[in-house]
Design a protein around this motif. Sequence first.
Motif, short mmCIF file in Angstrom:
data_model
loop_
_atom_site.label_atom_id
_atom_site.label_comp_id
_atom_site.label_asym_id
_atom_site.label_seq_id
_atom_site.Cartn_x
_atom_site.Cartn_y
_atom_site.Cartn_z
N ARG A 32 0.82 -1.20 0.00
CA ARG A 32 0.00 0.00 0.00
C ARG A 32 0.86 1.25 0.00
N ALA A 33 1.94 1.24 0.80
CA ALA A 33 2.82 2.42 0.86
C ALA A 33 3.42 2.69 -0.52
N VAL A 34 3.82 1.61 -1.21
CA VAL A 34 4.39 1.79 -2.55
C VAL A 34 3.37 2.41 -3.47
N ARG A 35 2.12 1.93 -3.37
CA ARG A 35 1.07 2.47 -4.25
C ARG A 35 0.86 3.95 -4.00
N VAL A 36 0.74 4.34 -2.71
CA VAL A 36 0.50 5.75 -2.39
C VAL A 36 1.64 6.61 -2.92
N LYS A 37 2.86 6.12 -2.74
CA LYS A 37 4.02 6.90 -3.18
C LYS A 37 3.96 7.12 -4.69
N ARG A 38 3.60 6.04 -5.41
CA ARG A 38 3.58 6.17 -6.85
C ARG A 38 2.51 7.16 -7.30
N VAL A 39 1.34 7.14 -6.61
CA VAL A 39 0.27 8.06 -6.98
C VAL A 39 0.73 9.49 -6.78
N VAL A 40 1.39 9.70 -5.64
CA VAL A 40 1.87 11.05 -5.34
C VAL A 40 2.87 11.51 -6.40
N ASP A 41 3.78 10.60 -6.77
CA ASP A 41 4.77 10.98 -7.78
C ASP A 41 4.11 11.30 -9.11
N LYS A 42 3.12 10.45 -9.45
CA LYS A 42 2.45 10.65 -10.74
C LYS A 42 1.84 12.03 -10.80
N LYS A 43 1.19 12.47 -9.72
CA LYS A 43 0.50 13.76 -9.76
C LYS A 43 1.50 14.87 -9.96
N ARG A 44 2.71 14.69 -9.42
CA ARG A 44 3.71 15.74 -9.57
C ARG A 44 4.05 15.97 -11.02
N PHE A 45 4.08 14.90 -11.81
CA PHE A 45 4.46 15.08 -13.20
C PHE A 45 3.34 15.63 -14.07
N ASN A 46 2.13 15.75 -13.53
CA ASN A 46 1.03 16.23 -14.36
C ASN A 46 0.87 17.73 -14.29
N VAL A 47 1.82 18.37 -13.66
CA VAL A 47 1.69 19.84 -13.56
C VAL A 47 1.66 20.46 -14.94
N ASP A 48 2.53 19.94 -15.82
CA ASP A 48 2.68 20.56 -17.13
C ASP A 48 1.43 20.46 -17.97
N LEU A 49 0.53 19.57 -17.55
CA LEU A 49 -0.68 19.43 -18.36
C LEU A 49 -1.69 20.53 -18.09
#
Lengths: 632, 285
Positions: B150-167
């Motif tokens: 679960r911790a890995v999943r949460v971390k990945r979601v958080v990282d993913k959102k960071r990269f969507n800023v440019d959108l």
Amino acid sequence: MAASVREKQTAALKRMLNFNAPPLKNTTAEPVWKLLIYDRFGQDIISPLLSVKELRDMGITLHLLLHSDRDPIPDVPAIYFVMPTEENIDRICQDLRNQLYESYYLNFISAISRSKLEDIASAALAANAVNLVTKVFDQYLNFITLEDDMFILCNQNKEHISYHAINKPDIMDTDMDGIMDTIVDSLFCFFVTLGAVPIIRCPRGNAAEMVAVKLDKKLRENLRDARNSLFTGDTMGTGQFSFQRPLFVLADRNLDLATPLHHTWTYQALIHDVLDFHLNRVSVEESQGSEASPAGARPKKKNKKSYDLTAADKFWQKHKGSPFPEVAEAVQEELDTYRAQEDEVKRLKSIMGLEGEDDGAISMLSDNTAKLTSAVSSLPELLEKKRLIDLHTNVATAVLDHIKSRKLDVYFEYEEKLMSKSTLDKSLLDIISDPDAGTAEDKMRLFLIYYITSQQPPSEADLEQYKRALVDAGCDLSPLNYIKQWKAFTKMAATPANYGSSGVKPMGLFSRVMNTGSQFVMEGVKNLVLKQHNLPVTRILDNLMEMKSNPETDDYRYFDPKMLRGSESSIPRNKNPFQEAIVFVVGGGNYIEYQNLVDYTKARQGKRVLYGCSELFNAAQFMKQLSQLGQK
Amino acid sequence: MAADITLLFKASVKTVKTRNKALGLIDSSSREEPSGAKRARARDSFSGRAREVISNISKLKDFLLQHRKEYVNAGSVMCSDVSRMTDSERDQIDQDAQIFMRTCADAIGQLRSEMGKQVVSTQVKNHRAAVLDLIEAYLRGVCKLYSEQRAVRVKRVVDKKRFNVDLWEDNRVDDDLSPEEIQMFEQENQRLVGEMNSLLDEVRQIEGKVVEISRLQEIFSEKVLQQETEIDSIHQLVVGATENVKEGNEDIREAIKNNAGFRVWILFFLVMCSFSLLFLDWYDG
């Protein structure tokens, strides 16, 4: 032999506890529960190697003595680890009849005879429990491993094979045969576990030779029997990449009687000499506080605490062979490092408290959470460290008390000088008549060492003087009688052992200045530095391993169980120096010799030496045996 | 290198059987297994249920391991579409796993309390307590698997959102406004975007830290629960000790009173004796 003996024995035990199958590496496997039933021999073998927690982790819910009252626990498999003696077999048959457990895995510490196996079979038939006896194994683990490279034969019946038993004048042949058989059985188990067939060398004309002959015969018989040989098989493959076979040197205690009486200065040997140290467990008496007790109150209670000195204790592994002052300094250092780490953790607490006042503290939060996580995860380590530091502080303080009250450093220095035949500054009579230097036993030890190491025996008048002084100090003179006989005997046989040159440098006043800050104030205790010197056993090993020619070892007998014909010649066929050796002292050994061998091995790269003895005694126990022999 | 002599043992059994037959002793092969039924009955009560709990936990473990890859695979752009898990499925797995773990923990608790009530010998009690400890440790291991996942999943979601800023494109095109107003609007947009981004950064940091804190809190609560039983027992002892001290005080008070009363009586007796002596003396003389 890349894995040490201890690892091999532990692996064999773990395999046995996993129902005789190799243990899996899977960390989250389903738990399977089982019971472990052992006798006292099994207990002595298991306790230095596996802690109760490790047993629990392997699924052992209860561990019970064979001859205790055991209740039926109907649906659990039981693993037995016992010696195949009559009483044990009877008890097992009784268990089968009472149907105590679901299934039985019988493991015998040494090989069981056919007739006893049939006894169990008939009991199983009578109880209709033949299918419940799932596996029967001969474990060949009849020896106790105390360190990575040290083993002893047994702890339970050690009077049976003690120095006293082997050397008493009225010994009968049947007794001697029995003792030899016990020793050879254990040595055979040792070599089966080690997985190698050694080349045996032994001196002539004493108990060691008898052991060597029997061991050679037993190994040879086992190798000839190709179907059931214990030395072939796929489990041996990993150990056999060293093409050289190890050297097995059998020595007899009679060749060197001074070393067991010697006062010592290294940590492990001191603990064994001065405190109650047994199967890696030391018991220390602690007195309750130092307040003055009011008149009429009960006397201060002393409670005994016992500590386990294990392989996981890094401080112990590093310092068990160091001289005592070094150990004191090292404990101090460890304490300082621990206090620094503790302070850091405490500092975090205050930072956490500050944080509530500051609004913009979110940036501080990031560092501190990480620090907090690391602190919390390192807390168990810190606690363990603290426990070890406390342990060693207590043990070292107890040892230091003994040293101060008995002035053991004076004895050590004097004996070193005696053994190296350098000039003596105080006369022996002075030390013996000095009333507050050491107990009567210490004085007797000193005098015996003097007697053993002197080139010619002291004159009658001198001897009388010494005897009177010793009796005044309260010593018992019977060991002296025995030593006199022994000396006469060995003089006939060979030249007395030479203890080699050594030097002892006292560092008197300097130590006081250095240690004022430390907890161990060693005023008056000289800070002695040990220089390297070789005890007789180490020298013999050196000669034999490096194939040096030396009048002492040239007429040692040579046995090679793998050769087709047993030969009487003592000409070694192998001309290369050996890489691995096992030294075994028949009649008893101690930590001083072990430490000497460890130091010898450290100085030479690529050589491995294992040390074994039939029993482990400290000077007090040895003196008791000598006085028993002297009274006959 | 232990020697397996089970076959030797079986051979000895055969030898003994033939020997018994030859000697005409009772042939035991015809006897039924009398203890089979008894054994089966004992099995039901405790170890049967324990084994059930273990098999349930193993099922959970297998399930988690099976779906681990897909569960953790959050946000990778190039994954195959067939095995893609939606977030709702993941939440469902989370919920189910938690309910399951709680039921297992309850079952273990139940077994423990029942075991306390039964009257069996000490050895059997210790054995059962150790068995329950083993099962708990197993459950904890499986829970750790789950929480790591679960911790890995949460971390990945958080990282993913960071990269969507440019959108976050600014797509507003307004023809009615003049060029200056357009420029002003553009500047304001940039400023707003900048502000939002910094807020977003902070929030993301806090999110990460909160996950860590929750892990720490788990550890602390475990430790506190461990200490709870000990503190309870200390409390009981202290209460008992206060009671004892109170009673002790009462007893001492009574003893003092008795002592005083005793003395009074002795004094009285002595005075009476001396008066009687005087009287007798006067009477005689």
